[in-house]
Scaffold this active site. Structure first.
Site, PDB file in Angstrom:
ATOM      1  CG  ASN A 107     -39.932   6.162  -0.320  1.00 50.30           C
ATOM      2  OD1 ASN A 107     -40.997   5.617  -0.056  1.00 50.30           O
ATOM      3  ND2 ASN A 107     -38.806   5.500  -0.404  1.00 50.30           N
ATOM      4  CG  HIS A 154     -46.341   4.163  18.181  1.00 52.64           C
ATOM      5  ND1 HIS A 154     -46.398   4.208  19.551  1.00 52.64           N
ATOM      6  CD2 HIS A 154     -46.815   5.342  17.755  1.00 52.64           C
ATOM      7  CE1 HIS A 154     -46.901   5.367  19.927  1.00 52.64           C
ATOM      8  NE2 HIS A 154     -47.161   6.070  18.859  1.00 52.64           N
TER       9      HIS A 154
END
Length: 371
Positions: A290, A267
């Site tokens: 990222n 989650h």
């Protein structure tokens, strides 16, 4: 010869026309259809014996001819070179000053050449599209045919066909259940004994393995293995590969990542450009950082087999979390974590005794400093 605006036309319909044309050795063969509202279609004119003698375009039709409900969908088969002289003789002496291919029927009748016609079993399969509304009607027909095929031939249960959209190129395995509100469009393969939906969107080139559930989620150009639980409210973006036995839970977004077998991302997490090994556990609120907006480069994060992250962790790529390593809740990971290690990167907790009471007294006596 056919027109390009009949999206529901099938190869089977065309094959039947060609076979009839060859069997009857006709010069001109065509499909016709009976409709309640002829609209702007050309009307089929027959003689007392029921032989086709002429096609009259709607704009050239008389009031009596406009009442004819057998129409011309403009799908023909001609014998060559017998029909060549008929084409050479076409004239544009009509209200639209156009050259009507339909005049070949009258030409063949006048010259005593054989004419064949067959009535389409479902007029919607040969209906032309001239408006957005008609396009929607054709889309519903294609959707209904796909759902019927899946139910009859593949043993698929579609709970509410009216609210479900499935493209013709979608394949679904036996005993899979499609719940209401699903939209499946693209080259999609769904295995057997799956549960898809409710309210799930799958599009692009995607694959769902057997015995997998995808609930209230969006899957785009991704692959999901067998015995997986996806959703509710998960978003699998382009290039995601989920292996067997994974759990991807509510409000999880995964993009361009490989997720190993029996891994849980349960989650409130974002996993982008990452490789997760076997039996990895990603805690609630974990994200992979990222993307560097200055360099506009994306880097990968690797979480090896058996590793786990605590809630609200940030993994700043490029970074590797080693096998069986642990990341404590609230940690910002900027360096590789060795195998079996615990990474902790957060401010040390300090408890201030009686702080609340002192705060209250300060509010009552302005100017008093609270420490």
């Amino acid at each position: 010869i056919t027109v390009g605006d009949t999206p529901a036309l099938t190869a089977g319909v065309l094959r039947g026309l060609v076979e009839q044309h060859q069997a009857s050795m006709s010069t001109v063969s065509l499909l016709t259809a009976f409709v309640q509202d002829p609209k702007n279609y050309g009307r089929i004119l027959r003689d007392g014996a029921g032989n086709l003698v002429k096609i009259v375009e709607d704009k050239d039709a008389s009031p009596e001819e406009k009442l004819i409900c057998e129409i011309n969908p403009a799908i023909y088969c001609l014998s060559w070179p017998q029909a060549a002289s008929g084409l050479d003789g076409l004239r544009n002496n009509n209200r639209q000053k156009e050259y009507y291919l339909t005049d070949l029927v009258a030409w063949a009748c006048l010259n005593g050449l054989p004419i064949a016609s067959s009535v389409a079993a479902d007029w919607r399969e040969v209906a032309g599209i001239n408006s957005r509304l008609e396009l929607a009607e054709a889309s519903r027909l294609m959707k209904d045919k796909v759902i019927n095929r899946l139910a009859l031939e593949s043993g698929v249960t579609v709970i509410d066909p009216d609210s479900t959209w499935i493209a013709p190129e979608v394949s679904v395995g036996e005993d899979t259940v499609i719940l209401p509100g699903c939209y499946l469009m693209g080259r999609i393969e769904i295995g057997s004994s799956c549960i898809i939906g409710p309210h799930t969107v799958i599009h692009g080139i995607s694959r769902i393995g057997c015995r997998t559930t995808v609930a209230q989620s969006l899957v785009a150009n991704s692959s999901i293995g067998e015995n997986c639980q996806i959703g509710p409210f998960a978003h699998l973006r382009n290039g995601t590969l989920i292996k067997d036995g994974c759990r991807i839970g509510n409000y999880v977004e995964i993009k361009g990542s490989d997720v190993g077998p029996s891994t849980n991302v349960s989650h409130l997490s974002y996993v982008g450009d990452a490789s997760l090994g076997t039996k990895v556990n990603i805690g609630a609120g974990t994200i992979t950082a990222n993307y560097d907006h200055l360099t506009r480069k994306k880097c990968r994060t690797t979480v090896e087999d058996g590793a786990s992250t605590g809630s609200n962790s940030v993994l700043v790529a490029p970074v590797v979390i080693g096998k069986e390593a642990q990341v404590a809740a609230g940690t910002v990971v900027t360096r590789d974590v060795p195998e079996g290690a615990l990474a902790v990167g957060r401010a040390r907790q300090e408890n201030k005794e009686s702080w609340v009471e002192r705060k209250r007294r300060s509010a009552a006596s302005p100017g008093q400093e609270i420490t």
